[in-house]
Structure formats: structure tokens, C-alpha cells
Design an enzyme around this catalytic site. Structure first.
Site, PDB file in Angstrom:
ATOM      1  N   HIS A  16     -37.732  21.582 -11.894  1.00 39.92           N
ATOM      2  CA  HIS A  16     -38.759  22.514 -11.449  1.00 39.92           C
ATOM      3  C   HIS A  16     -39.137  22.265 -10.007  1.00 39.92           C
ATOM      4  CE1 HIS A  16     -39.309  23.638 -15.690  1.00 39.92           C
ATOM      5  NE2 HIS A  16     -39.483  24.792 -15.107  1.00 39.92           N
TER       6      HIS A  16
ATOM      7  N   ARG B 107     -28.633  37.019 -15.908  1.00 38.33           N
ATOM      8  CA  ARG B 107     -27.876  36.075 -16.749  1.00 38.33           C
ATOM      9  C   ARG B 107     -28.780  35.638 -17.904  1.00 38.33           C
ATOM     10  NH1 ARG B 107     -25.678  34.472 -11.377  1.00 38.33           N
ATOM     11  NH2 ARG B 107     -23.424  34.270 -11.577  1.00 38.33           N
TER      12      ARG B 107
ATOM     13  N   ARG C 229     -26.956  40.997 -18.879  1.00 40.90           N
ATOM     14  CA  ARG C 229     -25.706  40.549 -19.489  1.00 40.90           C
ATOM     15  C   ARG C 229     -26.037  39.802 -20.771  1.00 40.90           C
ATOM     16  NH1 ARG C 229     -22.075  36.450 -16.192  1.00 40.90           N
ATOM     17  NH2 ARG C 229     -23.672  34.941 -16.764  1.00 40.90           N
TER      18      ARG C 229
ATOM     19  N   GLU D 147     -13.796  39.943 -15.610  1.00 44.36           N
ATOM     20  CA  GLU D 147     -13.733  38.567 -15.104  1.00 44.36           C
ATOM     21  C   GLU D 147     -12.549  37.804 -15.680  1.00 44.36           C
ATOM     22  OE1 GLU D 147     -17.361  36.438 -15.901  1.00 44.36           O
ATOM     23  OE2 GLU D 147     -17.522  37.183 -17.941  1.00 44.36           O
TER      24      GLU D 147
ATOM     25  N   ASN E 179     -16.391  35.091  -9.865  1.00 45.29           N
ATOM     26  CA  ASN E 179     -16.367  33.633 -10.040  1.00 45.29           C
ATOM     27  C   ASN E 179     -15.334  33.256 -11.106  1.00 45.29           C
ATOM     28  OD1 ASN E 179     -18.583  33.923  -8.409  1.00 45.29           O
ATOM     29  ND2 ASN E 179     -20.069  33.619 -10.038  1.00 45.29           N
ATOM     30  N   ASP E 180     -15.427  33.943 -12.248  1.00 44.85           N
ATOM     31  CA  ASP E 180     -14.465  33.644 -13.305  1.00 44.85           C
ATOM     32  C   ASP E 180     -13.116  34.305 -13.040  1.00 44.85           C
ATOM     33  OD1 ASP E 180     -15.565  31.844 -15.200  1.00 44.85           O
ATOM     34  OD2 ASP E 180     -17.044  33.379 -15.696  1.00 44.85           O
TER      35      ASP E 180
ATOM     36  N   ARG F  78     -13.300  26.242 -12.203  1.00 43.93           N
ATOM     37  CA  ARG F  78     -14.346  26.391 -11.178  1.00 43.93           C
ATOM     38  C   ARG F  78     -15.267  25.181 -11.090  1.00 43.93           C
ATOM     39  NH1 ARG F  78     -17.996  31.392 -13.652  1.00 43.93           N
ATOM     40  NH2 ARG F  78     -19.717  30.629 -12.430  1.00 43.93           N
TER      41      ARG F  78
ATOM     42  N   CYS G   4     -20.454  41.477  -9.180  1.00 48.71           N
ATOM     43  CA  CYS G   4     -21.651  40.632  -9.280  1.00 48.71           C
ATOM     44  C   CYS G   4     -21.339  39.150  -9.091  1.00 48.71           C
ATOM     45  CB  CYS G   4     -22.376  40.863 -10.601  1.00 48.71           C
ATOM     46  SG  CYS G   4     -21.401  40.386 -12.033  1.00 48.71           S
TER      47      CYS G   4
HETATM   48  C1  PEP Z   1     -18.756  35.596 -12.552  1.00 52.56           C
HETATM   49  O1  PEP Z   1     -18.002  35.000 -13.325  1.00 52.56           O
HETATM   50  O2  PEP Z   1     -18.416  36.002 -11.428  1.00 52.56           O
HETATM   51  C2  PEP Z   1     -20.148  35.844 -12.938  1.00 52.56           C
HETATM   52  C3  PEP Z   1     -20.937  36.615 -12.218  1.00 52.56           C
HETATM   53  O3  PEP Z   1     -20.616  35.210 -14.037  1.00 52.56           O
HETATM   54  P1  PEP Z   1     -21.014  33.648 -14.098  1.00 52.56           P
HETATM   55  O4  PEP Z   1     -20.972  33.111 -12.709  1.00 52.56           O
HETATM   56  O5  PEP Z   1     -22.366  33.614 -14.708  1.00 52.56           O
HETATM   57  O6  PEP Z   1     -19.935  33.120 -14.990  1.00 52.56           O
HETATM   58 MG    MG Z   2     -18.562  34.704 -15.388  1.00 49.38          MG
END
Ligand code: PEP
Ligand code: MG
Length: 544
Positions: free
Chosen positions: A188, A296, A332, A431, A454-455, A465, A502
Site C-alpha cells: 500500500h 483487470r 475482463r 493474446e 503482453n501475452d 514474460r 490493451c
Molecule cells: C496482455 O496480455 O497484453 C494483457 C493486457 O493482459 P495481462 O497483461 O493482464 O495478461
Molecule cells: Mg494477458
């Protein structure tokens, strides 16, 4: 000059003198007592005093950092009254005939150790909270309730760790930045730093603590997490420049508030924000995002000790929808597993969690959990403009199952006479390479796609990752990734769906023009990047 590396939790630069945080911690000694009842009465009085102090801190936090961030002090008040905690203290007083200070200190150590040994990062961070409330009670027992940062000048506060209550009590007019040797970015304290807009670095290490002294000069880079002790002329000049560039940029970006996301040749795009909880809404509004492109929702589960109930989830989703006052909010569904583990789910340990039991795979296997979330989402849909998005899709059959569960949930709500919106948009995350490759088959089944870069990067380049050693192999601009995004955009549009991005790549302004040329309709980024992406859009000319 010595350089220390920690985790930057609020991006900004500060240069100035160090003040080592002085905490008036009462020394706790074990004292034999004759009258346990009298000792427990002292304890009760001290707890009442501590509660009154926490109420004051809560009120200050409420004024300065908002309700969501102030909540931690409500939790502290609850912790002081927690039965297990109090039973432990009283039983130590009774069975060992010892003073209350000692019983509180022992209980604090036991509870803190229990929290630290938990696997869940959120629960580990609670160890600091139990120490914080216990120190407060001990201080109240010895009639020394006040905590003090010990400085009048504007300084860089350095500490081993800062408790949330200590952070919120820092006088923002006197603090240039703060650096802690320990602590996690999930704590926090880190969250408060972000919301108080104080440049901060957490976890600079034990050696940092040993190296610092009051009055030493330092430069703190909240972007990179670097702390330069007694910086040389060149570093000082470089960071001074970075600081003024940063401030000028932030000021300039403020002027973009209220302006359209439109290119020089008139193409418009939505710029939305990503959030992890109700707490982040303030930042979304402050940065003038047009909506929320990714909530999220798993953070509701990660922050909870048991499955959040339908009503708890409904309250959170409703609050977000109402705060956004009719602007689009895309929530999501649960995406746990892989790097986000929640103990009470009791998931089996996997050798390869990134390729494992996560996200939609858990929801389709445990439809009870999924349906609770969907009921909460549909109920909340009556209070704004909702989109529901499903993570980690790889096939048409998954989407068919999801659609049929959504229809069941709607039929049940209808039968129960509970209101929901008929215009909830349904979308999926792109993703996995599989989803991008069959996007022509998936697009007719949804209202929108949102690319999780990201994924998508992790799975396309086969680079975990979480594995920092692979960084040299992770080319986020890799042609394969860009081609998969382009293919998904083409298939979305050919089937009347819209497409957003995103993942973190959405905020990479060196790609804004590329995304616009692909026809991407929405970019969803961390709130603090909204204005810089707007700036990039407004500088782009697609007619050339
Ligand atoms: C992603 O995978 O790009 C994404 C937005 O989801 P997260 O980073 O929460 O896996
Ligand atoms: Mg993801």
C-alpha cells in the site's frame, strides 16, 4: 557517486538532500506483572487511543488521496479489533504474566512472519500492516503515540520501509521523494506514493540503508528506479535536465486535456485507460481517458482472502460504471493462473504455468465461479455502458461455450426479475497466436477484439514474460506480432467488429502511426500514458 537500484513506483525525478526517516519506536522489554487484568485494561485503553489516531489518519487520507486509498486505514482499525490478534495478545499476558507491550510485540512478530511466509504477494505485503498497527499500540501503551518524519526542509525521505500510515502522514510540501530499502511494489505504501504523486523508489536494498546519512545529496529517478548517492556533476546535470524535461512535458500534456484524439488528416481514435481496481478511477478521470479499455477484474480476487461474492463484485463493477458516467467500461473476466496465483483457488502447481491452467480455462472448468462473475457483471450493466471481455481465447468452441453460459446467466436474471442492459458488448482478447490466426472465424461471433500484446508477445516469440534473462530475445516490434495484429484488425473490420489494443505496446508512441494505419479503433493504456498517446495521435498525418 554510488548508484542503487530499486523499483520506481511513481515516475518523476527529484534531487535534494536526504533525511533518514526517524521512527520513535518504543523499546520493548519483557516485564513480569502480577495483575493480568490490570495489564489488559491498559491494553484496551491503548487500543482505543490507537483507534482514535487511525481515525484521524483515515480522515487525512480521505482528503488527500481519496476513499479507495484511505480504506487501508479502515482495514488497520479492523485489524486492531481482530479476534485472533487480540486472543493471541491476551493469552500471552495471561499465560506468561508479562506486560502488554511485550505481548503485542510477540504477537506482531508471529503474525508478520505468518504473512511473509505466504506465497501470495498481496498477503506477504500485509506483514507490514500488522507491524504498523502493533507499533502504534505499543507507542500508545508507553504514551508516545506520535510518529514523526523529523525534518522541516524539503527532503528526500529514506527509510528501511515505510508503513502506509507513515507514508500518508508525510507532509507533501516537505517531501521531494522517498526511497525505501525494503518493501514491495504491491504494498500500500507503493500504491499511496503513486496516488500522492510523490517520486518514489522502493526496495533499494540493505546496502543503500548502510550508505546513507542525513544531509547527503541524492538524485532519485522514479522512472528507472535508480538512486544516485552524491551524484557526480555529469549525472546531476543529466538528471536536472531529465527533471525539467519531464515537468515541461507533463505541463504540456495537461494542455491536451479535453482535446480530441484526432490525427492531422481527421482520423479519430478512442484512447481508453487500463485499471486494476476501483482505486484507479481518479487517475483515469484526471488524465481524461475516454473510457476504460481493460479492467483487470482478477485484482478483486487477488486482494481477497476468499472468492469475492456476487454482491461484492457487483458493488465494484457498479461503482466503476457509475464513476465513468456513461463512458464505455470494458471489464475482463477473471484472468488468474500463470503469474497471478490465488491460494484459495487451490490450483495445482504446474511445471509450465504460462502454458497452463489460467484465465478462461479455469472459468470454463469451474462454471460456478464464472457464472457468479457474469451475474455480477450483467447486474452492473444496468448502471452504465459495459463491455465484457474474455481472456486467453484460442478456439471457436471456447467462445461458443462462453456465449451459452452468458445466455444462461441472462435467462436466470430475467427469471429473477433483475434488471440488466440488453446492449452489453461482448469481446475477446487476442493474446494467443491461435486467436489471431483464426480471427476471421472469431470476429463474426463478437462485438470487439482487444489485443493483449503482453501475452501475444510471450506466446508468439516463445519467451516467458516473467523471465528477465530472455529480455535480449524479446523484440516487442517483431514483424510476427505486428502481422498478427494487422490480420486481426482486417478480420475484425471485415466482420463488423471493432478492435483495440490493451497490452503495454498500446502506449508505445513509436508505433502509434503503425496502429492507426492498421485501422486500430482504440488504444487502452495506463492512465498516465493517455495524454502522451493523444499527443502522438495528434501529430500523425495518415494522408502522407
Ligand atoms: C496482455 O496480455 O497484453 C494483457 C493486457 O493482459 P495481462 O497483461 O493482464 O495478461
Ligand atoms: Mg494477458
Amino acid at each position: 557517486m554510488t548508484v542503487f537500484n530499486g523499483k520506481g513506483v511513481y515516475g518523476a525525478i527529484a534531487l535534494g538532500k536526504i533525511s533518514v526517516f526517524k521512527r520513535r519506536e518504543a523499546e520493548v522489554r519483557r516485564v513480569h506483572i502480577e495483575d493480568p487484568e490490570a495489564e489488559k485494561a491498559r491494553l484496551t485503553a491503548a487500543k482505543e487511543k490507537a483507534l482514535a489516531q487511525l481515525q484521524e489518519i483515515y480522515d487525512k487520507a480521505l482528503r488527500e488521496v481519496g476513499e479507495a486509498n484511505a480504506q487501508i486505514f479502515e482495514i488497520h482499525m479492523m485489524m486492531i479489533e481482530d479476534d485472533d490478534y487480540n486472543e493471541s495478545i491476551e493469552s500471552i499476558i495471561d499465560t506468561q504474566s508479562v506486560n502488554a507491550e511485550y505481548a503485542v510485540a510477540v504477537t506482531a512478530d508471529n503474525f508478520a512472519e505468518m504473512f511473509s511466509s505466504m506465497e501470495d504477494a498481496y498477503m506477504q505485503a500485509r506483514s507490514a500492516d500488522v507491524k504498523d498497527i502493533s507499533n502504534r499500540i505499543i507507542a500508545c501503551l508507553s504514551d508516545d503515540g506520535a510518529l514523526d518524519n523529523g525534518s522541516d526542509e524539503k527532503v528526500i525521505i529514506c527509510a528501511d520501509d515505510l508503513a502506509p500510515s507513515e507514508t500518508v502522514l508525510l507532509d507533501k510540501d516537505k517531501v521531494l521523494a522517498f526511497v525505501t530499502a525494503h518493501g514491495s511494489s504491491n504494498s500500500h505504501t507503493a500504491i499511496l506514493a503513486r496516488n500522492m504523486n510523490i517520486p518514489a523508489v522502493i526496495g533499494a536494498g540493505k546496502a543503500f540503508l548502510e550508505a546513507i546519512k542525513d544531509g547527503m545529496y541524492a538524485a532519485v529517478d522514479g522512472y528507472t528506479g535508480e538512486v544516485f548517492l552524491e551524484p557526480d556533476e555529469e549525472t546531476r546535470a543529466r538528471l536536472d535536465k531529465k527533471k525539467s524535461d519531464d515537468e515541461a512535458k507533463k505541463k504540456l500534456l495537461q494542455e491536451l486535456k479535453g482535446k480530441e484524439n484526432v490525427t492531422l488528416d481527421g482520423t479519430k481514435i478512442n484512447i481508453f485507460a487500463n485499471i486494476g481496481g476501483v482505486d484507479n478511477i481518479g487517475a483515469v478521470l484526471a488524465n481524461d481517458a475516454g473510457g476504460i479499455g481493460l479492467f483487470r477484474s482478477e485484482f478483486l480476487y487477488l486482494e481477497s482472502e476468499d472468492y469475492p461474492t456476487e454482491d461484492q463484485q457487483f458493488a465494484a463493477y457498479k461503482k466503476v460504471l457509475e464513476s465513468m458516467a456513461g463512458k464505455k467500461v470494458i471489464i475482463r473476466t477473471l484472468d488468474i493462473g500463470a503469474d497471478k496465483q490465488v491460494d484459495y483457488f487451490g490450483l495445482a502447481k504446474e511445471d509450465n504455468p504460462a502454458l497452463g491452467f489460467r484465465a478462461i480455462r479455469i472459468c470454463l472448468t469451474r462454471p460456478g465461479i464464472f457464472k457468479t462473475q457474469l451475474r455480477a457483471l450483467y447486474r452492473a450493466s444496468a448502471f452504465g455502458s459495459l463491455g465484457i471481455m474474455f481472456p486467453m481465447i484460442t478456439s471457436v468452441s471456447e467462445l461458443e461455450k462462453i456465449q451459452s453460459i452468458c445466455n444462461e446467466v441472462k435467462a436466470e436474471l430475467m427469471a429473477d426479475g433483475i434488471a440488466f442492459s440488453e446492449s452489453v458488448e461482448l469481446g475477446i482478447m487476442i493474446e494467443t497466436p491461435a486467436a489471431a490466426v483464426i480471427s476471421d472465424r472469431l470476429a463474426p461471433m463478437v462485438d470487439f477484439f482487444s489485443v493483449g500484446t503482453n501475452d501475444l508477445t510471450q506466446y508468439t516469440l516463445a519467451c516467458d514474460r516473467q523471465n528477465a534473462a530472455l529480455e535480449p530475445f524479446v523484440d516487442t516490434h517483431h514483424e510476427a506480432i505486428l502481422r498478427l495484429i494487422e490480420l486481426s484488425a482486417k478480420n475484425a473490420h471485415a466482420n463488423g467488429a471493432w478492435i483495440g489494443i490493451c497490452g503495454e505496446l498500446a502506449a508505445d508512441t513509436s508505433l502509434t502511426e503503425t496502429f492507426l494505419r492498421m485501422g486500430i479503433d482504440e488504444l487502452s493504456v495506463s492512465p498516465s500514458f493517455v495524454l502522451s498517446v493523444r499527443d502522438a495521435v495528434r501529430r500523425t498525418d495518415l494522408s502522407k
